[in-house]
Design a protein around this motif. Structure first.
Motif, short mmCIF file in Angstrom:
data_model
loop_
_atom_site.label_atom_id
_atom_site.label_comp_id
_atom_site.label_asym_id
_atom_site.label_seq_id
_atom_site.Cartn_x
_atom_site.Cartn_y
_atom_site.Cartn_z
N ILE A 100 -4.06 1.89 -32.18
CA ILE A 100 -2.63 2.16 -31.96
C ILE A 100 -1.78 1.84 -33.18
O ILE A 100 -0.58 2.10 -33.18
CB ILE A 100 -2.07 1.37 -30.74
CG1 ILE A 100 -2.19 -0.15 -30.97
CG2 ILE A 100 -2.75 1.80 -29.45
CD1 ILE A 100 -1.42 -0.98 -29.94
N GLY B 31 2.37 -6.92 -26.67
CA GLY B 31 2.95 -5.77 -27.37
C GLY B 31 4.33 -6.01 -27.94
O GLY B 31 4.83 -5.23 -28.74
N GLU C 261 3.50 -7.61 -39.48
CA GLU C 261 2.64 -6.85 -38.55
C GLU C 261 2.82 -7.36 -37.13
O GLU C 261 3.10 -8.54 -36.91
CB GLU C 261 1.16 -7.00 -38.95
CG GLU C 261 0.75 -8.44 -39.09
CD GLU C 261 -0.68 -8.65 -39.53
OE1 GLU C 261 -1.59 -8.05 -38.96
OE2 GLU C 261 -0.88 -9.47 -40.45
N GLY D 156 -3.74 -6.39 -31.59
CA GLY D 156 -4.77 -5.69 -32.36
C GLY D 156 -4.64 -4.18 -32.21
O GLY D 156 -3.57 -3.66 -31.86
N ALA E 170 -6.00 -2.21 -30.06
CA ALA E 170 -6.01 -1.75 -28.66
C ALA E 170 -6.74 -0.43 -28.48
O ALA E 170 -6.14 0.56 -28.04
CB ALA E 170 -4.57 -1.65 -28.13
N ASP F 122 -8.53 0.64 -26.26
CA ASP F 122 -8.51 1.16 -24.88
C ASP F 122 -7.33 2.08 -24.59
O ASP F 122 -7.38 2.89 -23.67
CB ASP F 122 -8.54 -0.01 -23.86
CG ASP F 122 -7.46 -1.07 -24.12
OD1 ASP F 122 -7.03 -1.23 -25.28
OD2 ASP F 122 -7.03 -1.73 -23.16
N ASN G 181 3.09 -0.13 -26.66
CA ASN G 181 4.42 -0.71 -26.84
C ASN G 181 4.70 -0.83 -28.35
O ASN G 181 3.99 -1.57 -29.05
CB ASN G 181 4.44 -2.09 -26.19
CG ASN G 181 5.81 -2.73 -26.22
OD1 ASN G 181 6.69 -2.31 -26.95
ND2 ASN G 181 5.97 -3.76 -25.41
N ASP H 77 2.88 -1.61 -20.47
CA ASP H 77 2.47 -3.01 -20.42
C ASP H 77 3.55 -3.92 -19.83
O ASP H 77 3.27 -5.06 -19.47
CB ASP H 77 2.11 -3.50 -21.83
CG ASP H 77 3.21 -3.23 -22.84
OD1 ASP H 77 3.73 -2.10 -22.87
OD2 ASP H 77 3.59 -4.16 -23.59
P1 NAD Z 1 -5.78 -6.11 -28.71
O1 NAD Z 1 -4.56 -6.87 -29.06
O2 NAD Z 1 -6.04 -4.89 -29.49
O3 NAD Z 1 -5.70 -5.70 -27.15
C1 NAD Z 1 -5.68 -6.65 -26.09
C2 NAD Z 1 -5.08 -5.99 -24.84
O4 NAD Z 1 -3.67 -5.85 -25.01
C3 NAD Z 1 -5.63 -4.59 -24.57
O5 NAD Z 1 -5.72 -4.41 -23.18
C4 NAD Z 1 -4.58 -3.68 -25.14
O6 NAD Z 1 -4.50 -2.42 -24.50
C5 NAD Z 1 -3.29 -4.48 -24.92
N1 NAD Z 1 -2.32 -4.23 -25.98
C6 NAD Z 1 -2.38 -4.64 -27.27
N2 NAD Z 1 -1.35 -4.18 -27.94
C7 NAD Z 1 -0.59 -3.47 -27.09
C8 NAD Z 1 0.61 -2.73 -27.22
N3 NAD Z 1 1.27 -2.65 -28.38
N4 NAD Z 1 1.09 -2.08 -26.13
C9 NAD Z 1 0.46 -2.16 -24.94
N5 NAD Z 1 -0.68 -2.85 -24.76
C10 NAD Z 1 -1.21 -3.50 -25.83
O7 NAD Z 1 -6.99 -7.13 -28.80
P2 NAD Z 1 -8.55 -6.84 -28.62
O8 NAD Z 1 -8.77 -5.84 -27.55
O9 NAD Z 1 -9.16 -8.19 -28.51
O10 NAD Z 1 -9.03 -6.23 -30.02
C11 NAD Z 1 -9.15 -4.85 -30.29
C12 NAD Z 1 -9.44 -4.69 -31.77
O11 NAD Z 1 -8.33 -5.13 -32.55
C13 NAD Z 1 -10.65 -5.50 -32.25
O12 NAD Z 1 -11.37 -4.71 -33.17
C14 NAD Z 1 -10.02 -6.71 -32.91
O13 NAD Z 1 -10.86 -7.26 -33.91
C15 NAD Z 1 -8.78 -6.09 -33.51
N6 NAD Z 1 -7.68 -7.05 -33.76
C16 NAD Z 1 -6.93 -6.81 -34.86
C17 NAD Z 1 -5.82 -7.61 -35.12
C18 NAD Z 1 -4.97 -7.29 -36.31
O14 NAD Z 1 -5.07 -6.20 -36.85
N7 NAD Z 1 -4.12 -8.20 -36.76
C19 NAD Z 1 -5.47 -8.64 -34.24
C20 NAD Z 1 -6.24 -8.82 -33.09
C21 NAD Z 1 -7.35 -8.01 -32.86
#
Ligand code: NAD
Length: 366
Positions: free
Chosen positions: A13, A261, A276, A280, A282, A284, A292, A333
């Motif tokens: 995302i 988010g 940032e 992450g 996300a 999914d 968001n 969310d």
């Molecule tokens: P994630 O933060 O990507 O997602 C966790 C949950 O929160 C998921 O269900 C997702 O759909 C939801 N979510 C996250 N951001 C959202 C948004 N803006 N709006 C709505 N829903 C949101 O964490 P994860 O699933 O543990 O990690 C996914 C990938 O992202 C992994 O590869 C991880 O290593 C990476 N990651 C990157 C960072 C970064 O770039 N700083 C931080 C954390 C995780």
């Protein structure tokens, strides 16, 4: 003012939410009479696919020659089996290190309209406005030696926590300066009853505090801080801590005020700041248009505040976000039963409309 930015949309995302943040920045620049220079580069998985390096040299060079960096998110399941140095996250860690960003600032603010979204009772979450200042380049995450050694069944894993006085002093000074711009209260969090690193931490923070008599300093063990963050989150103003404690406590504070988010971050202290959202990539929900974008948009506000000292411009974005939430707009969310969800682009559009309305009202008023 010329605002020269490097934009690193990244993976999942990341590009969707970064696009919305950039559109808000374009509008704010136009509204307040600034010129925006944007350079887009790859990082993380996108960079691995394009050039087999999660932080290509031209990306780093662009960041080093800009005034600030706005980043989306990195990572995804396609890269989970890559070796540690070649994972998307390695690109992000290297970027922060190369830019010397030793201070990670994560504000956790409970927007009045979202009190019901907190997992805590609304009366506990109400009024929460904490700034977590996390040391970002030291401690367990970077300490050497680190290894897993031995043969299967009897392997031993080692990580090293180490902090130097200079490292503690520079982050403490930054936290005290930030406390001066807020409510003049600083809680330094450590585990001084067990760890030598924490004992030195407490000693150095206390010493630095002697130059900031106007800031009320207190010390807290990390376990007590974790407890108080859910029992009385509104008591905190600035919370200063080392790398790993900060990683954990800032996610906890984020959860207290609602969705992941919504949360923004700034990594500063070096040559160029990196801004940032906390979330992450996300995977999914990537590509569905439902992410968001407010964490990314609020990160753009931090960029204006900390890298360019444009407080009015930063505050205009934060007020616009607050107004949009007050008006009842929610991405998926954030919706509670009975509400309909706003898409990523609609949410960005609503924030821009609100920035315009606030600017027009200010013109009439002034
Ligand atoms: P994630 O933060 O990507 O997602 C966790 C949950 O929160 C998921 O269900 C997702 O759909 C939801 N979510 C996250 N951001 C959202 C948004 N803006 N709006 C709505 N829903 C949101 O964490 P994860 O699933 O543990 O990690 C996914 C990938 O992202 C992994 O590869 C991880 O290593 C990476 N990651 C990157 C960072 C970064 O770039 N700083 C931080 C954390 C995780």
């Amino acid at each position: 003012m010329l605002l020269n930015l490097t934009i690193l949309p990244g993976d999942g995302i990341g590009p969707e939410v970064t696009d919305e943040a950039v559109r808000v920045l374009e509008l704010v620049a136009e509204t307040f009479g600034h010129q925006l220079g944007l350079t887009r580069k790859n990082i993380g998985g996108a960079a691995l696919v394009a050039s087999k390096d999660p932080l290509p040299a031209d990306t780093l060079q662009a960041c080093l020659s800009s005034g600030a960096v706005l980043l989306g998110a990195v990572g995804g399941p396609a890269f989970d089996e890559y070796p540690r140095d070649l994972r998307p996250e390695a690109g992000l860690l290297r970027l922060r290190k190369e830019l010397g960003a030793f201070a990670n600032l994560r504000p956790a603010v409970c927007f009045p309209a979202l009190q019901e979204s907190s997992p805590l009772r609304p009366e506990l979450a109400k009024g929460t406005d904490v700034l977590i200042v996390r040391e970002l380049l030291g401690g367990l995450y970077f300490g050497e030696p680190r290894s897993i050694q031995g043969s299967a069944g009897s392997r031993v894993a080692t990580n090293t926590m180490s902090y130097g006085e200079a490292e503690i002093e520079r982050i403490a000074r930054m936290a005290f300066e930030l406390a001066r711009t807020r409510r003049h209260k600083l809680v330094s969090v450590d585990k001084g009853n067990v760890l030598e690193c924490s004992r030195l931490w407490r000693e150095v923070v206390t010493r630095v505090g002697k130059n900031y008599r106007d800031v009320q300093l207190s010390h807290m063990y990390v376990d007590a801080a974790a407890m108080l963050l859910v029992m009385r989150p509104a008591d905190f103003d600035v919370l200063l801590t080392e790398n790993m404690f900060g990683d954990i406590l800032s996610d906890q504070a984020g959860a207290v005020v609602g969705s992941l988010g919504l949360l923004a971050s700034a990594s500063i202290g070096g040559a160029v700041g990196v801004y940032e959202p906390v979330h992450g990539s996300a995977p999914d929900i990537a590509g569905k248009g439902i992410a968001n974008p407010l964490g990314a948009i609020l990160s753009a506000a931090l960029l204006l505040r900390y890298s360019f000292r444009l407080e009015r411009e930063a505050a205009s974005i934060e007020s616009a976000v607050s107004q949009v939430l007050d008006a009842g707009y929610r991405t998926r969310d954030l919706v509670t039963s009975g509400q309909s969800a706003t898409s990523t682009t609609q949410m960005g559009e609503k924030v821009r409309e609100s920035v315009k309305q606030l600017a027009a009202r200010h013109e009439v008023a002034s």
